[in-house]
Write an enzyme that holds these catalytic residues in place. Sequence first.
Site: not given
Length: 745
Positions: A271-273, A275
Amino acid sequence: MTKNLTRTIAGTLFGLALAVGCGAPDSRTAEAVYLDETQPLEKRIDDALGRMTLKEKIAMLHAQSKFSSAGVPRLGIPELWCTDGPHGIRPEVYWNRWDQAEWTNDSCTAYPALTCLAATWNPEMSALYGKSIGEEARYREKDVLLGPGVNIYRTPLNGRNFEYMGEDPYLASRMVVPYIQGVQENGVAACVKHFALNNQESYRLCTDVSVDDRALHEIYLPAFKAAVQEGGAWSIMGAYNKYKGQHCCHNRYLLNDILKRDWGFDGAVISDWGGTHDTKEAVEYGLDLEFGTWSDGMSTNPAIAYDQYYLAAPYREMIERGEASEELLDDKVRRVLRLNFRTAMNSRKPFGSLNSPEHHAAARRIAGEGIVLLKNDGKVLPIDPQQTKKLLVVGENAIKGMTIGGGSSSLKVQREYTPLEGIVAAAGDRMEVVYERGYLGHLATSYNGVDSKQNLSDDRSAAELIADAVAAAREADAVLFIGGLNKAWGQDAEGGDRREMGLPYGQDSLIEALAEANPRTAVVFVSGNAVAMPWIDRVPAVVQGWFGGSQAGLALADVLFGEVNPSGKLPFTFPRRLEDNSAHALGEHPGTRDSVRYREGIFVGYRWHERQRIAPLFAFGHGLSYTTFDYANVRADRKTLSRSGRIRVSVDVTNTGDRAGKEVVQLYIGDRESALPRPVKELKGFSKVSLEPGETRTVSFEITPEALQYYDDAKGLWTAEEGIFDAWVGAASDDIRGSVEFTLK
C-alpha cells in the site's frame, strides 16, 4: 542499537544455533528447507509457511514502524525494510515519525529526477541508474526501494510529474525495465508505483478516476505491464486514488484481475502510506502488505497502534470468526515471503556501496545526457571564453539546493553542486562570473529535519532585484538566467498540483527585462514540468535542465560550456497554453473530490496535439544539439507484413556538423484506416546513436504486428486490423525526416 547491527547479530546467533544443533528458534530448523538457498524458491516458501502460526502470518502483512514490517524471529526470518526513492535513498527517520533520525552516516547520492532520466531516451542510462541506486540501497540494508514511478504525464500541473517518465507509454516502458533490473540485481526489490491512474495530486486521496478501458490499457497500464512481465518487478505500490469506486490499494479489477491474474505477477502489492481504508476490501482485493495507515503520508503520529492496522488484528479476528479464508491469507504470506527471500534472506547479494566516486560520476553522466537544448541560435551557447569575458548568472535556482523537499523524494545528500558552483568551476580563470539574484522565490531550506544550511534571505525589493540584475546585464558579455520551478508545495512537489502553467515569482518580467538589456541572454530551467514562455522569441537559447541531483551544477556546466554535447529529448509535450493540453481543453482537471473524468481517452500529449492540429511550443521528442544530423534513405525490407512476420525499417543518419554528438532516432507508426479512432501516429521505437563529425550509421527498427495493435474495449482484446500503415522516422514527433508505407495482411 541500529537495525543493521541488530540484523547482523540475530543472523550470527541463529547460524551458530544451527551449527551446534541446539537452541534454535524452532525445534525443526535442523532440517529446515526454507533456509537452504540451493532449494527451489517455491519449495522454501511452502516449508516456511507450514511452520508459521496464525499470529506470525498476520504480523508479516502490516507495518511495525514507519518503514519496516515484521519478520518471524522464531524462524530466523528477518524484518523487511523499505526506503523512499526513486531518486536516492531517504535518510533514516524515527521509528514512528517522519522527521529524520539524526544519523550522521545516512547521506546519499541524489540521482537526477526521473523526468531527466526519461529525457536521455537511453535504456543504458536507465540500467546505470538502477544499478547505482540499487547499490546504495543495498549498502544501507534496505530491502525494498519505493520506486520507480511510471504514472503518465497527463497535465503540466501535476505536482509529481518530475518523479515519472513522461507522457508516452512506450517510452516509459522501455526506460523502466532496465531500472528495475539494475536495482534488483543488488538483492533489493523495486516497488513500481503508483498503480494506477495517479496522474494528479489534487484530491489524490479520494477522487474516483473515470477512464475508458481503451485508454486504461493503451496509455496508463503499458509501463506497469512491462515492469512486471519484462522487468520482473518484485513489488508494486498501489495508488491513493480510486478506480471503479474502490481505492487502488485494494482494487479488485486492478490488483486481482489485471495484475495478478492477467499479468501473472508473483510479487507483493504494497500500500501507499495511508492508502488502506477497509479490512474486508484489503483482504479480498489484492493488498498484501499495509503501510502508513492513519497517516496522510506526511503527518507525525507517535501513538500509532500497528496491531490495529486493517491487515492486523481486525484481519486475524475475521479469520477466527470464519469470515475470511486461510487460503487467501496464505497467498498473501507467500507473496511477502517471496519478497523476503529475494531480498532480506538473500545471502548471495552483493555488499553495495554508498557515495562512491562511481555513483557521483553516474549521476553526473545521466544528468548531462538528459539535459535538453530546446532552442539555440549559436549566439550564446555553447559558452565560448574567447567571446565571453564577463558572464552574468541571474536567478534563485542558480544557488538554491533542490535535493531537499518535494515530498517523499526529499533527500539528504553528501554534497550538492548548484548551477552557479558548476559554472564558476567550468569558467575557471578564463572569464569573470558575476551573480545577481533577480527574484525572490521559496526561501525554505529544510524538510522533515533535513537542512541544507543555505541562507537565501535578501533585503531588496522585487523592483530593486530586477533593477540590479538589468544593470549587471548591460555590463556583461552574456547572461545566463537560471530559474523555473522548485520543490515548494504548489510547484514540483508531492501533495499538491501547480496553480498555473506560468513561471512563479515574476520571472517572466525579469526575463523580458534581461533580454531587453542584453540580447545575448540564454534561459535555463530547473524544473520537472513544462512552463509557459511568452518571451520565447526574444531570447536566443533555452535549456531544460531538470532537477539534476547531487551533480546538477557540474552536469549543467558540462552542457553550457560544450564539454558535453546536449542529446536529451523531451519526454513530454510543452504546450503553448494550458488550454492546448487535452485535460484542460476538456475541463477535466482537477475534477472534484468525488471524481475526475479522463474524457480525452487515449489522446494524451502529442496524440492530442496532432489530432487537434495544435502546434506545441516544443514537441514530444524534441531536443537540439551543438551539431547537426541528416536523415536519408528511409526504407523497408518488404512492403507486406504477415501476422507472424516482421518488417525492418532503416535510415542512414549522418553527423553533418563539426562536433561529435548523439542523436535519438525515433520511429512512429500510423494506421491509415481503422474501426476505432486512432492517433495520427504513435511512438513504437527509438535508438540513440553516437556519431563523430562526418560519420554515417544505419539505424534499423523491427516492426511486428504487435506494434500495430490497439485495444478494442468493446471486445476486451488487442487487435491489429488489416490495411495500410505508415512508418515515420524523425528527430521528434513534429520533425519527421522520412516515411515508408506497408500493408498488414
